[in-house]
Design an enzyme around this catalytic site. Structure first.
Site, PDB file in Angstrom:
ATOM      1  N   HIS A 289       2.871 -55.498 -63.173  1.00 43.66           N
ATOM      2  CA  HIS A 289       1.916 -55.413 -62.063  1.00 43.66           C
ATOM      3  C   HIS A 289       1.484 -56.778 -61.533  1.00 43.66           C
ATOM      4  O   HIS A 289       0.303 -57.039 -61.306  1.00 43.66           O
ATOM      5  CB  HIS A 289       0.694 -54.567 -62.465  1.00 43.66           C
ATOM      6  CG  HIS A 289       1.045 -53.161 -62.810  1.00 43.66           C
ATOM      7  ND1 HIS A 289       1.512 -52.266 -61.872  1.00 43.66           N
ATOM      8  CD2 HIS A 289       1.037 -52.509 -63.999  1.00 43.66           C
ATOM      9  CE1 HIS A 289       1.764 -51.112 -62.471  1.00 43.66           C
ATOM     10  NE2 HIS A 289       1.496 -51.235 -63.757  1.00 43.66           N
TER      11      HIS A 289
ATOM     12  N   ARG B 245      13.034 -48.004 -64.883  1.00 37.30           N
ATOM     13  CA  ARG B 245      11.848 -48.820 -64.601  1.00 37.30           C
ATOM     14  C   ARG B 245      11.574 -49.779 -65.760  1.00 37.30           C
ATOM     15  O   ARG B 245      11.302 -50.968 -65.560  1.00 37.30           O
ATOM     16  CB  ARG B 245      10.648 -47.908 -64.353  1.00 37.30           C
ATOM     17  CG  ARG B 245       9.355 -48.593 -63.929  1.00 37.30           C
ATOM     18  CD  ARG B 245       8.313 -47.515 -63.646  1.00 37.30           C
ATOM     19  NE  ARG B 245       7.049 -48.033 -63.145  1.00 37.30           N
ATOM     20  CZ  ARG B 245       6.003 -48.340 -63.911  1.00 37.30           C
ATOM     21  NH1 ARG B 245       6.085 -48.194 -65.230  1.00 37.30           N
ATOM     22  NH2 ARG B 245       4.879 -48.786 -63.365  1.00 37.30           N
TER      23      ARG B 245
ATOM     24  N   GLN C  43       3.826 -50.105 -56.445  1.00 37.71           N
ATOM     25  CA  GLN C  43       3.093 -50.071 -57.708  1.00 37.71           C
ATOM     26  C   GLN C  43       3.659 -51.047 -58.735  1.00 37.71           C
ATOM     27  O   GLN C  43       2.937 -51.551 -59.599  1.00 37.71           O
ATOM     28  CB  GLN C  43       3.134 -48.634 -58.259  1.00 37.71           C
ATOM     29  CG  GLN C  43       2.273 -48.386 -59.473  1.00 37.71           C
ATOM     30  CD  GLN C  43       2.983 -47.540 -60.500  1.00 37.71           C
ATOM     31  OE1 GLN C  43       4.053 -47.881 -60.977  1.00 37.71           O
ATOM     32  NE2 GLN C  43       2.381 -46.408 -60.819  1.00 37.71           N
TER      33      GLN C  43
ATOM     34  N   GLN D 175       1.439 -47.125 -70.532  1.00 41.80           N
ATOM     35  CA  GLN D 175       2.001 -47.817 -71.687  1.00 41.80           C
ATOM     36  C   GLN D 175       0.892 -48.378 -72.561  1.00 41.80           C
ATOM     37  O   GLN D 175      -0.131 -48.848 -72.081  1.00 41.80           O
ATOM     38  CB  GLN D 175       2.940 -48.938 -71.235  1.00 41.80           C
ATOM     39  CG  GLN D 175       3.883 -49.405 -72.325  1.00 41.80           C
ATOM     40  CD  GLN D 175       5.114 -50.082 -71.770  1.00 41.80           C
ATOM     41  OE1 GLN D 175       5.533 -49.830 -70.660  1.00 41.80           O
ATOM     42  NE2 GLN D 175       5.714 -50.955 -72.557  1.00 41.80           N
TER      43      GLN D 175
ATOM     44  N   SER E 254      -0.483 -46.372 -64.230  1.00 39.02           N
ATOM     45  CA  SER E 254       0.792 -47.090 -64.194  1.00 39.02           C
ATOM     46  C   SER E 254       1.952 -46.104 -64.339  1.00 39.02           C
ATOM     47  O   SER E 254       2.127 -45.239 -63.489  1.00 39.02           O
ATOM     48  CB  SER E 254       0.813 -48.185 -65.261  1.00 39.02           C
ATOM     49  OG  SER E 254       1.928 -49.023 -65.097  1.00 39.02           O
ATOM     50  N   LEU E 255       2.746 -46.183 -65.433  1.00 39.18           N
ATOM     51  CA  LEU E 255       3.861 -45.244 -65.576  1.00 39.18           C
ATOM     52  C   LEU E 255       3.373 -43.796 -65.576  1.00 39.18           C
ATOM     53  O   LEU E 255       4.135 -42.866 -65.253  1.00 39.18           O
ATOM     54  CB  LEU E 255       4.663 -45.531 -66.843  1.00 39.18           C
ATOM     55  CG  LEU E 255       4.098 -45.049 -68.187  1.00 39.18           C
ATOM     56  CD1 LEU E 255       4.561 -43.631 -68.521  1.00 39.18           C
ATOM     57  CD2 LEU E 255       4.497 -45.984 -69.305  1.00 39.18           C
TER      58      LEU E 255
END
Length: 319
Positions: A211, A119, A260, A9, A94-95
């Site tokens: 996170h 998510r 995660q 992102q 991440s994503l």
């Protein structure tokens, strides 16, 4: 050795995917499948905006994935360059880990899109708007960033304030670390950053504190969703964010995707370990964020960012 890598992102922008969709039937098929899976015209939002709608986490996450996977599929289907033949590892920030799993055929495209939509929604639900924040600490390594975050929390407690969360979220490269948590603590950390040895701290334009432990409700939602998802063994191992290590077992990948949500993105370590294992070439799909980051981590590595049809043509000649 070569790794295919996928951005997270922050790499979204109005106009993304439009030129690729105009030029390639393969790309249009990818965007169409994502639109159908989500029941919305995500490609129109990506192409035309408005920017504030694209910025929403629930839209940005599947959009970034769709753009990256479309770029890879054009390479595979129209240029005949297959991931299984050319990549030793995949990894995503991440994503982007979901994009990597889709690219390596551990998740199908429609499932990936739906998981990322959920998510994004779950992360937004986990913390009320305005209560959380994230900040980039520039000129700080992970140890210094941890010290700055901890000092901010300690100061607030010493002043009689509540016990707040502020922790390292992303270890991006040797000079850029992101912290996440309660807004008051993150803002205090930004104020302390320069005095404690960082160049500066910058509050990031995100809608939730990703996170960190405040995302625990989102992790539980993703645990339930992933339990029902058809997740298979990837074509090549995935270097996962949580452990900065290659994983190919579907059960382990499912568990690590849940971790995660609240865990630190160990991107710097992931790149360093891949280099130590012999990876010399990194190819970023769908963005121009991770390529420069790789060069800051491993200056001797080759890093290419692939977004346009011209980029794909150049990669075909170089690979």
């Amino acid at each position: 050795m070569r790794a295919f890598i996928f951005p997270g992102q922050g790499s979204q922008a109005v106009g993304m995917g439009r030129a690729l969709a105009d030029a390639s039937a393969t790309a249009r098929d990818v965007f169409g499948e994502v639109d159908e899976a989500l029941g919305q015209s995500l490609l129109r939002l990506m192409s035309d905006g408005p920017a504030d709608a694209l910025q929403l986490t629930e839209n940005a996450q599947p959009a970034i994935m769709a753009n990256a996977v479309a770029t890879l599929r054009v390479l595979e289907r129209e240029a005949g360059v297959r991931l299984a033949d050319k990549a030793d590892y995949v990894a995503g920030h991440s994503l982007g880990e979901y994009s990597a799993l889709c690219a390596a055929q551990a998740l199908d495209l429609a499932t990936t899109a739906r998981l990322l939509k959920l998510r994004g929604q779950a992360m937004q639900r986990a913390v009320a708007v305005g209560e959380g924040a994230m900040a980039a600490l520039l000129g700080a390594n992970v140890e210094l960033a941890g010290t700055i975050a901890g000092t901010a929390v300690d100061q607030i407690l010493a002043e009689g304030g509540p016990e707040l969360v502020c922790t390292v979220a992303n270890d991006n490269d040797p000079g850029q670390v992101v912290i996440s948590g309660h807004r008051a603590a993150v803002e205090r950390a930004v104020a302390l950053a320069k005095g404690l040895g960082a160049k500066r701290g910058v509050i990031l334009p995100v809608s939730a504190p990703f996170h960190c432990s405040l995302m625990e409700p989102a992790a539980r939602e993703m645990e339930a969703a992933l339990a029902d998802a058809d997740l298979r063994g990837p074509l090549v191992p995935v270097y996962v964010n949580v452990d900065a290590a290659p994983v190919a077992d579907p059960g382990a990948l499912r568990h690590l995707l849940v971790q995660q949500v609240t865990g630190m993105v160990r991107w710097r370590e992931s790149i360093e370990r891949m280099v130590a294992e012999g990876v010399t070439d990194f190819v970023e799909f769908g963005g121009k964020v991770l390529g420069p980051m790789v060069k800051r981590i491993a200056p001797d590595a080759n890093a290419i960012s692939v977004v346009s049809m011209d980029d794909i043509d150049g990669l075909v000649k170089a690979i």
